[in-house]
Design a protein around this motif. Structure first.
Motif, PDB file in Angstrom:
ATOM      1  N   GLY A   1       0.798  -1.236   0.000  1.00  0.00           N
ATOM      2  CA  GLY A   1       0.000   0.000   0.000  1.00  0.00           C
ATOM      3  C   GLY A   1       0.823   1.275   0.000  1.00  0.00           C
ATOM      4  O   GLY A   1       0.338   2.334  -0.386  1.00  0.00           O
ATOM      5  N   GLY A   2       2.073   1.199   0.426  1.00  0.00           N
ATOM      6  CA  GLY A   2       2.910   2.401   0.482  1.00  0.00           C
ATOM      7  C   GLY A   2       3.750   2.620  -0.758  1.00  0.00           C
ATOM      8  O   GLY A   2       4.499   3.602  -0.821  1.00  0.00           O
ATOM      9  N   ILE A   3       3.625   1.747  -1.763  1.00  0.00           N
ATOM     10  CA  ILE A   3       4.482   1.893  -2.943  1.00  0.00           C
ATOM     11  C   ILE A   3       3.795   1.516  -4.262  1.00  0.00           C
ATOM     12  O   ILE A   3       4.160   2.035  -5.326  1.00  0.00           O
ATOM     13  CB  ILE A   3       5.798   1.066  -2.769  1.00  0.00           C
ATOM     14  CG1 ILE A   3       6.800   1.379  -3.881  1.00  0.00           C
ATOM     15  CG2 ILE A   3       5.521  -0.427  -2.668  1.00  0.00           C
ATOM     16  CD1 ILE A   3       8.193   0.823  -3.643  1.00  0.00           C
TER      17      ILE A   3
ATOM     18  N   THR B   1       2.068  12.492  -1.775  1.00  0.00           N
ATOM     19  CA  THR B   1       1.785  13.079  -0.471  1.00  0.00           C
ATOM     20  C   THR B   1       1.170  12.029   0.443  1.00  0.00           C
ATOM     21  O   THR B   1       0.190  11.393   0.086  1.00  0.00           O
ATOM     22  CB  THR B   1       0.841  14.288  -0.613  1.00  0.00           C
ATOM     23  OG1 THR B   1       1.485  15.279  -1.410  1.00  0.00           O
ATOM     24  CG2 THR B   1       0.520  14.892   0.749  1.00  0.00           C
ATOM     25  N   SER B   2       1.785  11.830   1.588  1.00  0.00           N
ATOM     26  CA  SER B   2       1.222  10.958   2.615  1.00  0.00           C
ATOM     27  C   SER B   2       0.742  11.831   3.750  1.00  0.00           C
ATOM     28  O   SER B   2       1.423  12.769   4.148  1.00  0.00           O
ATOM     29  CB  SER B   2       2.289  10.011   3.176  1.00  0.00           C
ATOM     30  OG  SER B   2       2.586   8.994   2.271  1.00  0.00           O
ATOM     31  N   GLY B   3      -0.370  11.497   4.260  1.00  0.00           N
ATOM     32  CA  GLY B   3      -0.890  12.270   5.383  1.00  0.00           C
ATOM     33  C   GLY B   3      -2.256  11.712   5.650  1.00  0.00           C
ATOM     34  O   GLY B   3      -2.981  11.410   4.726  1.00  0.00           O
TER      35      GLY B   3
ATOM     36  N   ALA C   1       8.758   8.394  -4.999  1.00  0.00           N
ATOM     37  CA  ALA C   1       8.056   9.435  -4.248  1.00  0.00           C
ATOM     38  C   ALA C   1       7.065   8.818  -3.262  1.00  0.00           C
ATOM     39  O   ALA C   1       6.982   9.229  -2.095  1.00  0.00           O
ATOM     40  CB  ALA C   1       7.338  10.380  -5.219  1.00  0.00           C
ATOM     41  N   ASP C   2       6.342   7.804  -3.731  1.00  0.00           N
ATOM     42  CA  ASP C   2       5.335   7.152  -2.886  1.00  0.00           C
ATOM     43  C   ASP C   2       5.994   6.514  -1.655  1.00  0.00           C
ATOM     44  O   ASP C   2       5.614   6.785  -0.502  1.00  0.00           O
ATOM     45  CB  ASP C   2       4.613   6.092  -3.732  1.00  0.00           C
ATOM     46  CG  ASP C   2       3.388   5.521  -3.043  1.00  0.00           C
ATOM     47  OD1 ASP C   2       3.030   6.007  -1.951  1.00  0.00           O
ATOM     48  OD2 ASP C   2       2.790   4.576  -3.596  1.00  0.00           O
ATOM     49  N   ALA C   3       7.022   5.703  -1.904  1.00  0.00           N
ATOM     50  CA  ALA C   3       7.690   5.011  -0.792  1.00  0.00           C
ATOM     51  C   ALA C   3       8.345   6.006   0.162  1.00  0.00           C
ATOM     52  O   ALA C   3       8.260   5.870   1.388  1.00  0.00           O
ATOM     53  CB  ALA C   3       8.734   4.039  -1.332  1.00  0.00           C
ATOM     54  N   MET C   4       8.977   7.025  -0.409  1.00  0.00           N
ATOM     55  CA  MET C   4       9.675   7.996   0.434  1.00  0.00           C
ATOM     56  C   MET C   4       8.703   8.795   1.294  1.00  0.00           C
ATOM     57  O   MET C   4       9.011   9.136   2.437  1.00  0.00           O
ATOM     58  CB  MET C   4      10.480   8.961  -0.436  1.00  0.00           C
ATOM     59  CG  MET C   4      11.693   8.328  -1.070  1.00  0.00           C
ATOM     60  SD  MET C   4      13.088   8.326   0.054  1.00  0.00           S
ATOM     61  CE  MET C   4      13.624  10.011  -0.056  1.00  0.00           C
ATOM     62  N   ALA C   5       7.539   9.127   0.738  1.00  0.00           N
ATOM     63  CA  ALA C   5       6.571   9.901   1.523  1.00  0.00           C
ATOM     64  C   ALA C   5       6.101   9.077   2.724  1.00  0.00           C
ATOM     65  O   ALA C   5       5.967   9.593   3.837  1.00  0.00           O
ATOM     66  CB  ALA C   5       5.389  10.325   0.648  1.00  0.00           C
ATOM     67  N   THR C   6       5.872   7.790   2.493  1.00  0.00           N
ATOM     68  CA  THR C   6       5.469   6.921   3.596  1.00  0.00           C
ATOM     69  C   THR C   6       6.601   6.800   4.617  1.00  0.00           C
ATOM     70  O   THR C   6       6.391   6.932   5.827  1.00  0.00           O
ATOM     71  CB  THR C   6       5.087   5.522   3.049  1.00  0.00           C
ATOM     72  OG1 THR C   6       4.096   5.682   2.033  1.00  0.00           O
ATOM     73  CG2 THR C   6       4.558   4.626   4.146  1.00  0.00           C
ATOM     74  N   ALA C   7       7.811   6.568   4.106  1.00  0.00           N
ATOM     75  CA  ALA C   7       8.956   6.374   5.008  1.00  0.00           C
ATOM     76  C   ALA C   7       9.228   7.621   5.842  1.00  0.00           C
ATOM     77  O   ALA C   7       9.460   7.537   7.057  1.00  0.00           O
ATOM     78  CB  ALA C   7      10.197   6.003   4.201  1.00  0.00           C
TER      79      ALA C   7
END
Ligand code: ADP
Ligand code: MG
Length: 365
Positions: free
Chosen positions: A192-194, A261-263, A314-320
């Motif tokens: 789900g995070g990538i 963007t993760s939030g 970007a997706d993985a890094m935002a989660t991390a």
């Protein structure tokens, strides 16, 4: 002077859908429909996928070609969804996880190209983030999903039991044979995070294969672009303010880059006055409790072997970075050459910290 019109205030339609798990959404602003050089026309499409709404904005010479390209891109996303979903017990991912409930370690399993690419990238991100990014958090995520349904926190015992099945080093990849072995019992991989970021990359590649070189693909709050609209430096995008469904009074231009963007603006659990995010700290097994919104801007794919193209990055890094927090997160971003913007609440007020490159590109309208 180029005139701009807001294409859509993306927030409304999305969050009301029961299947929508969109995090902080981004509003897209683009050039208005004036005839453009080379007579490219702008087309827009949308389709539900991966628990959110995917949108494709593209320039093409005519509708026939635009429709065919968009259809193929959505098809690619649907295929990835079917392979990589942890909700679908028949996905390749779920079938792999299920092997670990029989015995562990599992036999080496040869996986398809897509699952391989995403798992390899995920493992690279675990390595880079010292385990803050960890796709083996499935057992924790499941407890939090159940907690959300039940309206009560998972008990400590069950978190402890889940912990035995969590750890990125329990996923063993053999690149030569393209096989995966799961080393612990009852593992549940959760991409789900990538996966959404990877789907954006793959959708752009599909569009390119159909001759579309200028496109923006959006999945929930994440997006990736190939070339900019004709005559423009980029696709103008906005980030939604933390804890607020309004966009911020700034925008950035996106071209050959991805922004994730993760939030937990929408997907979280509120209990006893504490808000638990759907992003889990793999060390504690607990959903993050500090409100944090992380936007990551990634360009190209220069983040180390196997770490994926810019959407996945970007997706993985935002989660991390959400897990790592402001200081370590900014340090990681500059070490890896991505731009990041991190918003946390201080005394109830949003406070943003950015890498210098993000600040340069994120300018007031
Ligand atoms: P969204 O899906 O809302 O855009 P993210 O990209 O941040 O948000 O991904 C959150 C999802 O990633 C969670 O729903 C879960 O499936 C998974 N996840 C949760 N915690 C982690 C973690 N520490 N590392 C990797 N994936 C995680
Ligand atoms: Mg993510």
């Amino acid at each position: 002077v180029v005139a701009f019109t807001r294409v859509e205030a993306a927030t409304q339609g999305l969050v009301r859908h029961p299947w929508s798990f969109a995090a902080a959404l981004v509003v897209v602003v683009g050039a208005c429909r004036v005839p453009v050089a080379g007579s490219l026309e702008r087309f827009e499409y949308e389709r539900p996928a991966m628990g959110t709404l995917f949108r494709v904005l593209l320039y093409a010479p005519d509708r026939t070609r635009a429709d065919a390209a968009a259809e193929a891109a959505f098809g690619r996303v649907a295929d990835l969804d079917a392979e990589l979903s942890d909700f679908d017990s028949q996905s390749e991912l779920s079938r792999l996880s299920a092997l670990s409930s029989l015995h562990a370690p599992t036999e080496p399993v040869r996986v398809g190209e897509d699952l391989w690419r995403v798992l390899a990238a995920a493992q690279a991100w675990s390595e880079h983030t010292d385990g803050a990014f960890d796709v083996t958090v499935g057992p924790f995520v499941r407890l939090w999903r159940q907690a959300r349904t039940a309206g009560e926190l998972p008990d400590a015992e069950r978190i402890e039991a889940a912990r035995r099945s969590v750890g990125w080093r329990f996923v063993e990849l053999d690149p030569a044979a393209r096989t995966v072995r799961l080393l612990a019992r009852d593992m549940r991989l959760d991409l789900g995070g990538i996966a959404k970021g990877d789907a954006l990359d793959e959708a752009l590649a599909t569009l390119r294969a159909h001759g579309v070189e200028r496109a923006l693909v959006i999945g929930g709050g994440d997006m990736a672009s190939s070339g900019p609209p004709p005559g423009r430096a980029g696709w103008r995008v906005e980030i939604e303010a933390l804890g607020n469904e309004r966009p911020e009074p700034a925008s950035l231009e996106l071209a050959h880059a991805a922004l994730a963007t993760s939030g937990d603006t929408y997907r979280h659990l509120d209990l006893d006055g504490v808000r638990y995010s759907h992003i889990v700290d793999p060390r504690t097994g607990i959903g993050l409790t500090e409100p944090i919104q992380v936007s990551v801007l990634a360009t190209g794919s220069r983040y180390g072997p196997g770490s994926g193209a810019s959407g996945a990055t970007a997706d993985a890094m935002a989660t991390a970075i959400s897990v790592m927090g402001v200081e370590r997160g900014l340090e990681l971003a500059s070490r890896l050459g991505v731009e990041a913007r991190i918003v946390v609440l201080e005394h109830g007020q949003p406070r943003a910290r950015t890498t210098p490159g993000f600040a340069r590109r994120y300018v007031e309208r």
